[in-house]
Design a protein around this motif. Structure first.
Motif, PDB file in Angstrom:
ATOM      1  N   LYS A 160       2.516   1.689  -3.404  1.00 38.37           N
ATOM      2  CA  LYS A 160       1.547   2.204  -4.379  1.00 38.37           C
ATOM      3  C   LYS A 160       1.260   3.686  -4.150  1.00 38.37           C
ATOM      4  O   LYS A 160       1.143   4.461  -5.092  1.00 38.37           O
ATOM      5  CB  LYS A 160       0.251   1.406  -4.286  1.00 38.37           C
ATOM      6  N   ARG A 161       1.128   4.063  -2.873  1.00 37.16           N
ATOM      7  CA  ARG A 161       0.832   5.456  -2.569  1.00 37.16           C
ATOM      8  C   ARG A 161       1.967   6.368  -3.030  1.00 37.16           C
ATOM      9  O   ARG A 161       1.725   7.443  -3.600  1.00 37.16           O
ATOM     10  CB  ARG A 161       0.638   5.634  -1.057  1.00 37.16           C
ATOM     11  N   LYS A 163       0.825  -1.207   0.000  1.00 35.47           N
ATOM     12  CA  LYS A 163       0.000   0.000   0.000  1.00 35.47           C
ATOM     13  C   LYS A 163       0.862   1.261   0.000  1.00 35.47           C
ATOM     14  O   LYS A 163       0.574   2.227  -0.718  1.00 35.47           O
ATOM     15  CB  LYS A 163      -0.920  -0.002   1.218  1.00 35.47           C
ATOM     16  N   GLU A 164       1.926   1.250   0.796  1.00 36.62           N
ATOM     17  CA  GLU A 164       2.809   2.420   0.849  1.00 36.62           C
ATOM     18  C   GLU A 164       3.568   2.602  -0.458  1.00 36.62           C
ATOM     19  O   GLU A 164       3.739   3.724  -0.941  1.00 36.62           O
ATOM     20  CB  GLU A 164       3.793   2.279   2.020  1.00 36.62           C
TER      21      GLU A 164
END
Length: 321
Positions: A68-69, A65-66
Motif C-alpha cells: 500500500k505504501r 502495508k508495504e
C-alpha cells in the motif's frame, strides 16, 4: 516492435501488474523455521507469516502495508478507472471482440520471435499471465472506443492523411538475424571458410563472436524490423539483398570490427487492405481529436462518483478524484 517500443509497452502495463497483485493477494504458507508450528489467531488477523528471513517472520500485515505504501494509491485509482470505464462501456453498448484483442496483441508482439515469446517476456518482466496481458489490451481498446464514440472523421480527411503518409502503410520486412562479430576481415573470412565446410553457425558464434549479448544465443539477434535503430545499419543494408538461408560477410562495421551474418528467415508485415487502412486512419485521427485518455478516465471517475478513501489511526478522510 523495436526495443524502445517494447520498453514503452512494458511501462504501460506495469501498473496493471500491480493492480492484479493487489487484487489477488495470495498468502504464502509454510515459510517458517523448521520445527515451528504457527496456528492462525483469529483475534490477530493478518499476523500469519508469509515469508521468513534468517528466522524472522514477515507477516501478511507487513507485506500488505508495504504494498500500500509503495503503490497503493495508484493501484486503487486504476481499479476505480476500470470500474468507471466498463460502466460507461455498458451504458454505450460498447464491446471489444476477441479478434480486436488478438489484433492488438499481434501488434504489440511485433519484433518478438512469436506471440509465445512475447508472452514469455511479459511474464519474466512483469509476472503477467497471457490472460492478464489480454485483459489490459481489452481495457485499452475499450477506453479508446469510448474516447472516439462521438467523433466523426470525414472521408476527405482520411484520404488526405493516407496520401501524405503513404510510407506508413507500405509492407515492411522483418529479418530473423544471427551474426558473428569479429575483430578483423581476416578472422571473418576464416569464419566464412569454416561455415562453407559445414560447421554450425550457432556453435561458431558461441566460439568466436565478440558480442557478449548474443554470443551464448548462437549469435541470434531475433526478429528485427528493417529500420530498427538499435541494430548496426550495415547489417540491415546487407540484408536487403539477401534471401532466407543466406550467409554474408565480411561486413565492415562503423564501430570497429567485421561481421558474418546469417538470414534465418524473412517475414513481411503490415500488408493491409484499403478498407483496413481506412479504419486504422479513422481511429488515429479520431484519437487525435479526443481528450487524452488519462483525462477521460478522470472524467468517468467523476461521472460515476468514484471515491478514494484513506484511513489513518486518528482520522478518516475521503477524497473525490
Amino acid at each position: 516492435m523495436t526495443r524502445q517500443e517494447k520498453a514503452l509497452w512494458a511501462a504501460v502495463i506495469i501498473l496493471t501488474a500491480g493492480v492484479l497483485l493487489m487484487g489477488s493477494l495470495i498468502v504464502i504458507r509454510g515459510l517458517k523455521p523448521a520445527g515451528t508450528v504457527h496456528e492462525p489467531d483469529d483475534e490477530q488477523g493478518g499476523l500469519d507469516a508469509v515469508a521468513s528471513f534468517d528466522g524472522q517472520m514477515i507477516t501478511e500485515d507487513e507485506w500488505v502495508k508495504e504494498l500500500k505504501r509503495a503503490r497503493g494509491h495508484e493501484m486503487l485509482l486504476q481499479m476505480l478507472n476500470q470500474k468507471a470505464v466498463y460502466a460507461e462501456a455498458q451504458a454505450l453498448k460498447i464491446r471489444v471482440s476477441p479478434d480486436e484483442i488478438a489484433g492488438r496483441i499481434q501488434s504489440e508482439a511485433k519484433g518478438y520471435e512469436s506471440e509465445d515469446a512475447y508472452y514469455g517476456e511479459m511474464s519474466a518482466q512483469l509476472g503477467l499471465t497471457p490472460e492478464e496481458v489480454r485483459a489490459e489490451a481489452a481495457y485499452q481498446l475499450t477506453l479508446e472506443k469510448i474516447a472516439i464514440v462521438n467523433i466523426h472523421i470525414s472521408d476527405d480527411a482520411i484520404d488526405r492523411y493516407i496520401e501524405e503518409h503513404k510510407e506508413e502503410f507500405e509492407p515492411k520486412r522483418q529479418y530473423d538475424l544471427a551474426w558473428i562479430k569479429l575483430k578483423s576481415r581476416r578472422e571473418a573470412n576464416k569464419a566464412l571458410d569454416r561455415l562453407e565446410d559445414g560447421e554450425d553457425f550457432g556453435k561458431l558464434a558461441e566460439e568466436l563472436s565478440l558480442d557478449e549479448y548474443t554470443r551464448m544465443q548462437g549469435g541470434r539477434l531475433g526478429l528485427i524490423e528493417e529500420d530498427d535503430p538499435f541494430v548496426p545499419e550495415e547489417l540491415l543494408e546487407a540484408a536487403k539483398d539477401l534471401e532466407a538461408g543466406d550467409i554474408a560477410g565480411p561486413i565492415g562495421l562503423k564501430d570497429d570490427g567485421y561481421a558474418v551474418m546469417q538470414i534465418r528467415d524473412i517475414v513481411k508485415t503490415g500488408e493491409l487492405s484499403d478498407a483496413e487502412i481506412r479504419v486504422r486512419v479513422n481511429k488515429q485521427l479520431a484519437l487525435n481529436e479526443a481528450v487524452p485518455l488519462t483525462e477521460l478516465e478522470a472524467k468517468l471517475r467523476d461521472k460515476y462518483g468514484a471515491e478514494l478513501i484513506t484511513q489513518s489511526s486518528s482520522e478518516r478522510q475521503s477524497y473525490i478524484k
